[in-house]
Write a protein that holds these residues in place. Structure first.
Motif, PDB file in Angstrom:
ATOM      1  N   GLU A  19      32.687  25.202  -1.755  1.00 20.58           N
ATOM      2  CA  GLU A  19      33.779  24.681  -0.955  1.00 20.58           C
ATOM      3  C   GLU A  19      33.817  23.603   0.134  1.00 20.58           C
ATOM      4  O   GLU A  19      32.725  23.486   0.455  1.00 20.58           O
ATOM      5  N   ASP A  20      34.831  23.068   0.620  1.00 15.13           N
ATOM      6  CA  ASP A  20      34.604  21.984   1.480  1.00 15.13           C
ATOM      7  C   ASP A  20      33.939  22.338   2.875  1.00 15.13           C
ATOM      8  O   ASP A  20      34.236  23.601   3.198  1.00 15.13           O
ATOM      9  N   ASP A  21      33.207  21.840   3.266  1.00 14.93           N
ATOM     10  CA  ASP A  21      32.305  21.957   4.464  1.00 14.93           C
ATOM     11  C   ASP A  21      31.357  23.195   4.545  1.00 14.93           C
ATOM     12  O   ASP A  21      30.951  23.725   5.256  1.00 14.93           O
ATOM     13  N   GLN A  22      31.030  23.606   3.161  1.00 14.23           N
ATOM     14  CA  GLN A  22      30.027  24.591   2.794  1.00 14.23           C
ATOM     15  C   GLN A  22      28.502  24.052   2.991  1.00 14.23           C
ATOM     16  O   GLN A  22      28.367  22.902   2.621  1.00 14.23           O
ATOM     17  N   LEU A  23      27.779  24.747   3.608  1.00 12.47           N
ATOM     18  CA  LEU A  23      26.169  24.305   3.619  1.00 12.47           C
ATOM     19  C   LEU A  23      25.637  24.391   2.342  1.00 12.47           C
ATOM     20  O   LEU A  23      25.600  25.634   1.673  1.00 12.47           O
ATOM     21  N   VAL A  24      25.215  23.516   1.638  1.00  7.10           N
ATOM     22  CA  VAL A  24      24.491  23.601   0.370  1.00  7.10           C
ATOM     23  C   VAL A  24      23.012  22.993   0.476  1.00  7.10           C
ATOM     24  O   VAL A  24      22.607  22.233   1.355  1.00  7.10           O
ATOM     25  N   GLU A  25      22.594  23.480  -0.891  1.00  7.56           N
ATOM     26  CA  GLU A  25      21.035  23.090  -0.854  1.00  7.56           C
ATOM     27  C   GLU A  25      21.086  21.612  -1.830  1.00  7.56           C
ATOM     28  O   GLU A  25      21.691  21.461  -2.683  1.00  7.56           O
ATOM     29  N   ILE A  43      16.614  19.923   1.178  1.00  7.73           N
ATOM     30  CA  ILE A  43      17.074  19.866   2.645  1.00  7.73           C
ATOM     31  C   ILE A  43      18.704  20.587   2.506  1.00  7.73           C
ATOM     32  O   ILE A  43      19.126  20.783   1.163  1.00  7.73           O
ATOM     33  N   LYS A  44      19.252  20.866   3.511  1.00  3.81           N
ATOM     34  CA  LYS A  44      20.537  21.181   3.628  1.00  3.81           C
ATOM     35  C   LYS A  44      21.518  20.235   4.024  1.00  3.81           C
ATOM     36  O   LYS A  44      21.216  19.379   5.025  1.00  3.81           O
ATOM     37  N   ALA A  45      22.820  20.210   3.338  1.00  8.79           N
ATOM     38  CA  ALA A  45      23.742  19.366   3.866  1.00  8.79           C
ATOM     39  C   ALA A  45      25.096  19.906   3.815  1.00  8.79           C
ATOM     40  O   ALA A  45      25.271  20.807   3.266  1.00  8.79           O
ATOM     41  N   ILE A  46      26.082  19.452   4.460  1.00  7.68           N
ATOM     42  CA  ILE A  46      27.506  19.881   4.379  1.00  7.68           C
ATOM     43  C   ILE A  46      28.210  19.162   3.135  1.00  7.68           C
ATOM     44  O   ILE A  46      28.208  18.066   2.998  1.00  7.68           O
TER      45      ILE A  46
END
Length: 394
Positions: free
Chosen positions: A384-390, A322-325
């Motif tokens: 980086e902060d607030d980046q969308l990651v897998e 999924i994707k998360a911040i």
């Protein structure tokens, strides 16, 4: 050395899903995969029934005062036939009697006495009326071959009187932990030795996927004993997972043992950090997979390669990313994909993930205690902060 996605593809191309089936009681079928199409043998509900406590009667009444000629509780039936201006006191779930075509709620009538009521609301035919087969008609397809059995589907099967179903049999998986340094938990720890945690971690991870390992064993770093153990275990399993002995040291004997036994090498090492030191071979349509001896490194490869393969061979396809911040920062670039321990959480209706790893730690088992996922850092990237990651859910 190959990419993680390519490692999955090459294993799948050399193996087939397990086709063995078994018939089991539905109470033991949770998370199993149906090996058949299942049709409803009956209508559900099996009769016209009342959705409320109240009174059943013919909506084509001539007056609002009705004669009460009986009562029906759930599980009972009214053997007579209602005439116009007659009613039967009825409970939720009870079969609607012949001659009735609606049910008025208990709170919508005035009771004169036990034999007389006044209807305070005008109903039409089939108001408050549940029809036979309204939920599930007879012969309806309810579970398809390949569907994963859920608690909802078990409830439906039970409501239809289906006690047993055919499912695909669980994979038979063996675990072999290698290393002269590992000791059992009930032994006194010797200097230079470590307790065997991999056995318990892998066992638990498999149980989470509804798979009970059929064999769990250990072996010291001796090639002949290693080959003998592997050969014997393979007689009884579909997949053998080993831990330790997959790098390039003098005692890293697992790839050699796989080869000596006639295994077809699929790959040795993948582009992942940690966990890159792993290997896979196929022998007699069985998978031999060597994981790192490091619990965290082996966990990375298990979740990202073995889980998709196990799901594939089990007729499932529920491997989930999924994707998360991302909250925080990680500025250490790597030449290959990196996986960090992480914790998913929600806040203000958004899904966030934070790192539980210490940035430069080599021993990372403790970080897994508060982790529920792995964060993927693509090669050459930073976070980086607030980046969308897998994120890989574990």
């Amino acid at each position: 050395m190959i990419e993680v996605k390519d490692a999955i593809k090459v294993i799948k191309s050399n193996l087939k899903p397990k086709e063995d089936t078994k018939t089991i009681d539905i109470i033991n079928s949770i998370n199993m995969v149906s090996a058949q199409d299942i049709y409803s043998p009956i209508d559900n509900p099996p009769f016209d029934r009342s959705p409320y406590d109240g009174y059943a009667y013919d909506a084509n009444i001539n007056r609002n005062e009705l004669t009460v000629v009986g009562e029906i509780y759930a599980g009972e039936i009214f053997k007579g036939v209602l005439h116009r201006n007659e009613s039967v006191k009825i409970m939720t779930g009870a079969k609607i009697p012949n001659g009735a075509n609606c049910v008025i709620k208990k709170e919508d009538v005035s009771v004169i006495n036990e034999n007389k009521i006044i209807v305070n609301k005008n109903l039409k035919m089939y108001d408050n009326y549940i029809f036979k087969g309204e939920d599930i008609p007879k012969n309806q397809l309810i579970i398809r071959k390949g569907d994963i059995i859920s608690y909802e589907s078990i409830g439906i099967l039970a409501s239809l009187g289906i006690k047993e179903i055919s499912v695909y049999d669980n994979l038979k998986i063996g675990i072999l932990n290698t290393g002269t340094e590992i000791q059992e938990l009930d032994e006194i720890l010797e200097d230079g030795k470590i307790f065997d945690s991999n056995r318990y971690i892998l066992h638990s991870r498999l149980l989470k996927r509804n798979i009970e390992p059929v064999i769990i064993d250990k072996v010291e770093d001796e090639i002949e004993e290693l080959e003998s153990k592997i050969k014997n275990i393979l007689k009884n399993v579909d997949i053998l997972i080993t831990t330790g002995g997959v790098s390039v040291g003098d005692k890293d004997l697992v790839p050699k043992a796989f080869k000596n036994l006639g295994g077809k090498e699929l790959f040795w090492k993948v582009k992942a950090k940690p966990g890159g030191a792993c290997c896979a071979s196929v022998l007699d349509e069985k998978l031999l997979f060597g994981l790192s001896g490091s619990p965290h490194a082996s966990g990375v490869v298990y979740e990202n390669i073995l889980v998709p393969v196990i799901e594939y061979m089990s007729h499932k396809d529920s491997y989930n990313t999924i994707k998360a911040i991302f909250k925080g920062n990680f500025n250490k670039k790597a030449k290959i994909d990196r996986y960090l321990n992480g914790r998913l959480y929600t806040e203000d209706a958004k899904l966030y993930v934070e790192m539980t790893d210490k940035k430069d730690a080599k021993a990372r088992l403790w970080a897994t205690l508060n982790s529920n996922c792995m964060i993927k850092v693509k090669k050459g990237s930073i976070l980086e902060d607030d980046q969308l990651v897998e994120v890989v859910i574990i």
